[in-house]
Design an enzyme around this catalytic site. Structure first.
Site, mmCIF file in Angstrom:
data_model
loop_
_atom_site.group_PDB
_atom_site.id
_atom_site.type_symbol
_atom_site.label_atom_id
_atom_site.label_comp_id
_atom_site.label_asym_id
_atom_site.label_seq_id
_atom_site.Cartn_x
_atom_site.Cartn_y
_atom_site.Cartn_z
ATOM 1 N N GLY A 53 0.843 -1.186 0.000
ATOM 2 C CA GLY A 53 0.000 0.000 0.000
ATOM 3 C C GLY A 53 0.881 1.239 0.000
ATOM 4 N N GLN A 58 3.329 9.936 0.734
ATOM 5 C CA GLN A 58 4.569 9.156 0.768
ATOM 6 C C GLN A 58 5.431 9.346 -0.468
ATOM 7 O OE1 GLN A 58 2.446 5.305 1.967
ATOM 8 N NE2 GLN A 58 4.426 5.141 2.980
ATOM 9 N N CYS A 98 6.139 0.066 7.108
ATOM 10 C CA CYS A 98 5.755 1.194 6.262
ATOM 11 C C CYS A 98 6.955 1.586 5.416
ATOM 12 C CB CYS A 98 5.323 2.363 7.153
ATOM 13 S SG CYS A 98 4.845 3.835 6.229
ATOM 14 N N LEU A 99 6.718 1.821 4.123
ATOM 15 C CA LEU A 99 7.836 2.189 3.252
ATOM 16 C C LEU A 99 8.466 3.508 3.673
ATOM 17 C CD1 LEU A 99 6.523 1.154 -0.294
ATOM 18 C CD2 LEU A 99 8.027 -0.108 1.254
ATOM 19 N N HIS A 140 -4.321 1.842 7.520
ATOM 20 C CA HIS A 140 -2.944 2.365 7.535
ATOM 21 C C HIS A 140 -2.778 3.481 6.497
ATOM 22 C CE1 HIS A 140 1.612 1.529 7.728
ATOM 23 N NE2 HIS A 140 1.481 2.321 6.683
ATOM 24 N N GLU A 141 -3.304 3.234 5.283
ATOM 25 C CA GLU A 141 -3.136 4.221 4.203
ATOM 26 C C GLU A 141 -4.004 5.456 4.438
ATOM 27 O OE1 GLU A 141 -0.603 3.764 2.504
ATOM 28 O OE2 GLU A 141 -0.376 1.641 2.950
ATOM 29 N N HIS A 144 -2.255 7.751 6.636
ATOM 30 C CA HIS A 144 -1.266 8.573 5.913
ATOM 31 C C HIS A 144 -1.915 9.839 5.352
ATOM 32 C CE1 HIS A 144 2.531 6.433 5.872
ATOM 33 N NE2 HIS A 144 1.979 5.311 5.463
HETATM 34 NI NI NI Z 1 2.801 3.412 5.454
#
Ligand code: NI
Length: 177
Positions: A53, A58, A98-99, A140-141, A144
């Site tokens: 995701g 991000q 998380c990236l 989670h997204e 963000h």
């Molecule tokens: Ni993340």
């Protein structure tokens, strides 16, 4: 429109503590080719980094655009624009990463199921019931998009165990910027 001259090739993964990760993203109002180009570039970046995701902030785009692929495969990519979550049910505790927070993993408590209402890349509304991993990823997204990171949702013990890694990332960010 995000900007008149956005070059999506210049989009890159933003990592903690980049301030754009903390700023709430704006809704997409017009479905221009630029929005598609951003979603495509986000998909590329997500898949290249083995993510499941990714949210606009991000990659430095403060817009409510999310891409998801639970399998990590291109054919399973879903684009969610302006997602709104409701009908939260149950509790799930799953280890997340998380990236934007490489190397950090921790157990996060979230709802086990929820309903997602979103627009697709053409601006068509769709609704889906998300359970298990899908529910975790959309929460989670969506976090963000609201300037929240999973580290904000940790209990004090997990938070403590991440502290050193976070401090190091803060230091590296300062040195680079
Ligand atoms: Ni993340």
């Amino acid at each position: 429109m995000v900007s008149k001259s956005l070059d999506t090739n210049k989009l890159r993964l933003r990592q903690y503590p980049d301030p754009i990760l903390r700023s709430p993203a704006l809704p997409v109002e017009i479905f221009t080719p630029e929005v598609s180009a951003i979603a495509e570039k986000m998909t590329e970046i997500m898949l290249a980094n083995n993510g499941i995701g990714l949210a606009g902030p991000q990659v430095g785009i403060s817009r409510r655009i999310v891409v998801i692929s639970l399998s990590g495969k291109r054919e399973d990519v879903e684009v969610l624009i302006n997602p709104v979550l409701s009908n939260f049910q149950g509790i799930s505790e799953m280890e997340e990463g998380c990236l934007s927070l490489p190397g950090i993993r921790a157990t996060v408590r979230r709802s086990a199921a929820c309903t997602v209402k979103a627009l697709d890349i053409n601006g068509q509304e769709f609704v889906l019931d998300a359970v298990d991993l899908a529910a975790i990823v959309v929460q989670h997204e969506t976090d963000h998009l609201n300037g929240r990171l999973f580290i904000d949702r940790l209990n004090s013990l997990s938070r403590l165990s991440c502290r050193r890694a976070l401090k190091q990332m803060e230091q590296e960010f300062q040195e680079k910027n």
